[in-house]
Design an enzyme around this catalytic site. Structure first.
Site, PDB file in Angstrom:
ATOM      1  N   LYS A  46      19.059  22.110  73.103  1.00  0.00           N
ATOM      2  CA  LYS A  46      18.554  21.286  74.237  1.00  0.00           C
ATOM      3  C   LYS A  46      18.836  21.882  75.536  1.00  0.00           C
ATOM      4  CE  LYS A  46      17.087  16.739  72.548  1.00  0.00           C
ATOM      5  NZ  LYS A  46      18.053  15.944  71.860  1.00  0.00           N
ATOM      6  N   LYS A 105      13.836  14.270  56.255  1.00  0.00           N
ATOM      7  CA  LYS A 105      12.593  13.458  55.081  1.00  0.00           C
ATOM      8  C   LYS A 105      11.534  12.895  56.055  1.00  0.00           C
ATOM      9  CE  LYS A 105      16.502  12.299  55.747  1.00  0.00           C
ATOM     10  NZ  LYS A 105      17.658  12.426  56.499  1.00  0.00           N
ATOM     11  N   GLU A 129      16.282  20.408  49.830  1.00  0.00           N
ATOM     12  CA  GLU A 129      17.066  19.683  48.850  1.00  0.00           C
ATOM     13  C   GLU A 129      17.789  18.622  49.513  1.00  0.00           C
ATOM     14  OE1 GLU A 129      17.615  20.187  45.076  1.00  0.00           O
ATOM     15  OE2 GLU A 129      18.316  18.130  45.762  1.00  0.00           O
ATOM     16  N   VAL A 132      16.750  14.286  50.473  1.00  0.00           N
ATOM     17  CA  VAL A 132      16.947  13.171  49.818  1.00  0.00           C
ATOM     18  C   VAL A 132      18.447  13.202  48.946  1.00  0.00           C
ATOM     19  CG1 VAL A 132      16.181  11.485  47.819  1.00  0.00           C
ATOM     20  CG2 VAL A 132      14.557  13.081  49.405  1.00  0.00           C
ATOM     21  N   GLY A 134      21.306  13.586  50.487  1.00  0.00           N
ATOM     22  CA  GLY A 134      22.269  14.676  50.886  1.00  0.00           C
ATOM     23  C   GLY A 134      22.465  15.740  49.758  1.00  0.00           C
ATOM     24  N   GLY A 187      31.188   4.276  64.073  1.00  0.00           N
ATOM     25  CA  GLY A 187      30.488   5.593  63.877  1.00  0.00           C
ATOM     26  C   GLY A 187      29.677   5.418  62.572  1.00  0.00           C
ATOM     27  N   GLU A 190      24.329   3.827  63.133  1.00  0.00           N
ATOM     28  CA  GLU A 190      23.854   4.607  64.596  1.00  0.00           C
ATOM     29  C   GLU A 190      23.719   3.415  65.485  1.00  0.00           C
ATOM     30  OE1 GLU A 190      22.312   7.464  65.141  1.00  0.00           O
ATOM     31  OE2 GLU A 190      22.684   8.182  63.215  1.00  0.00           O
ATOM     32  N   ASP A 201      14.156   4.861  56.584  1.00  0.00           N
ATOM     33  CA  ASP A 201      14.869   6.232  56.011  1.00  0.00           C
ATOM     34  C   ASP A 201      14.776   6.206  54.419  1.00  0.00           C
ATOM     35  OD1 ASP A 201      16.764   8.691  56.537  1.00  0.00           O
ATOM     36  OD2 ASP A 201      17.910   6.977  54.772  1.00  0.00           O
ATOM     37  N   LYS A 205      12.358   8.928  52.142  1.00  0.00           N
ATOM     38  CA  LYS A 205      12.938   9.632  50.686  1.00  0.00           C
ATOM     39  C   LYS A 205      12.188   9.330  49.425  1.00  0.00           C
ATOM     40  CE  LYS A 205      17.395   9.733  53.355  1.00  0.00           C
ATOM     41  NZ  LYS A 205      18.669   9.057  53.653  1.00  0.00           N
TER      42      LYS A 205
END
Ligand code: HSE
Length: 425
Positions: A46, A105, A129, A132, A134, A187, A190, A201, A205
């Site tokens: 950005k 995803k 790969e 979904v 990780g 952390g 989110e 999410d 997936k």
């Protein structure tokens, strides 16, 4: 002679940084072992001024065309996240004949027909790969290793944030709000947790996973989705007492002509392999006619595990550049005409009621269920304040609609429905 493979990155944050570091660290070994000289040529960011400082600024550009139109770039790696502009950038890259590797995803689940058509029409590879689970190699397992089988069930813990929250709630008896606030401070969740805690999410997936497993298009909007925000420590504790562990599951089941796809909090027997997948781990349980039961488990997020899966795709793509593959959903906007999506699935149900502790109340509850032909498998009653009682039921297998109707028929003056949670075996 070594084959040079030029990469362009779209985005260079946490995941892009992880990929950069893996490829830098492993460059010489990959060159020696595979004969592939991987070179990162450009990275779209950005703002170059505000970009991470552990990656040379010389790679960086603020102009997407420097990646998408550069004829020397063979493979575009998308790390932007979000639906747009990631999906349109990937489409343009594919239209320019570039292979695309992504972990996105959301962009895939919402734009699959256009992306797959662009890949197929332009002879470009499309690999995902890491989208979904990780690092868990579930896409390749389904599209390659299990390709000859008839998969009838996929059931996954595919969101680490919610698995972490539910694990903490289970182990420490804490409230959802309390654990979420702590996870945000650490952390682990989110600042805006909606995509994770409301199940979006996991639903993206599941759209990818079930499409591949069942060889039919599973549009995202066909997925029933519920998040974990209304789960209480009481539900979890009563479930534990009755031998069950609560997980947010992405569930896909297929019979000959029916597919059911749903994301919701689910009780599993404590002995189920998924019930023991704790913290931020992901796992996917698969059942097929020939493979029978199997489970894959690993890290569903994080820069290093995600980079491992992405770089596996990059190497695979580099080896198949002349003959690219698009491990495939079906390329249709709508589901196949011979498939019905069912909202009236069959499973067992955990039901928690708050009832007046007076004669006949249990009879009314039992009557509501027997009236819909629902059989009660086990029951627990605990006294509560003000002459009330908590009644917790687990049913035998029943239909979703019948259970909803039975609950709606209870008179709230005597019996309040506190929660209804599906139970899988
Ligand atoms: N936010 C996801 C999770 C990781 O918590 O598992 C990326 O899909």
């Amino acid at each position: 002679m070594a084959k040079t493979m030029n990469l362009g990155f779209l985005g260079c944050g946490n995941i892009g940084g992880g990929v950069y570091h893996l490829l830098t660290e492993m460059h010489d070994e990959i060159l020696e072992r595979e004969g592939i000289d991987i070179q990162i040529r450009r990275a779209l960011v950005k703002s170059i001024a505000e970009a991470r400082t552990d990656i040379p600024k010389a790679f960086m550009t603020e102009n997407a065309d420097d990646v998408l139109l550069d004829p020397s770039i063979d493979i575009v790696c998308e790390f932007m996240g979000g639906e747009q502009p990631a999906a349109s950038f990937m489409k343009r890259a594919l239209e320019n004949g570039k292979t695309v590797v992504t972990a996105n995803k959301m962009a895939l689940a919402l734009n699959w027909p256009a992306l797959q058509a662009a890949a197929a029409d332009h002879g470009a590879g499309l690999y995902y790969e890491a989208s979904v689970g990780g690092v868990i190699p579930v896409i390749r397992s389904l599209t390659v290793s299990l390709d000859a089988d008839k998969i009838d069930q996929v059931m996954g813990i595919v969101n680490g944030t919610t698995n972490y929250i539910l694990t903490q709630m289970t182990q420490q008896g804490r409230s959802y709000a309390d654990v979420l606030a702590e996870a945000q401070k650490l952390g682990l969740a989110e600042p805006d947790p909606t995509a994770d805690v409301e199940g979006y999410d996991a639903a993206y997936k599941l759209s990818i996973l079930s499409s591949i497993a069942f060889h039919t298009r599973v549009p995202y909007d066909r997925i029933h989705r519920e998040g974990i925000a209304s789960v209480t420590p009481d539900d979890i504790a009563y479930g534990r007492e009755m031998g069950y562990t609560l997980k947010l599951l992405a569930i896909g089941k297929r019979t000959d002509d029916t597919v059911e796809v749903r994301v919701h909090p689910t009780f599993l027997p404590n002995a189920h392999p998924l019930a023991r997948v704790d913290g931020s781990l992901n796992a996917i349980y698969i059942h097929g006619r020939y493979c029978q039961d199997m489970m894959l488990q690993g890290r569903g997020a994080g820069d290093k595990p995600t980079a491992s899966a992405i770089c596996g795709d990059i190497l695979y793509a580099a080896k198949h550049l002349e003959n690219p593959t698009v491990p495939s959903f079906k390329n249709t906007d709508t589901p196949d005409s011979d498939i019905t999506f069912s909202d009236n699935w069959t499973c067992r149900f955990f039901i928690r009621l708050d009832a007046a502790d007076t004669p006949g109340v249990l009879g009314r509850v039992a009557g509501a269920f027997s009236g819909k032909n629902i059989s009660i498998a086990s029951m627990l009653q605990r006294p509560a304040a003000d002459g009330r009682a908590q009644i917790i039921l687990i049913t035998h297998e029943a239909n979703e609609c019948a259970v909803q109707e039975a609950l709606a028929s209870l008179n709230p003056e005597f019996v309040k429905v506190e929660s209804m949670i599906r139970v899988e075996n």
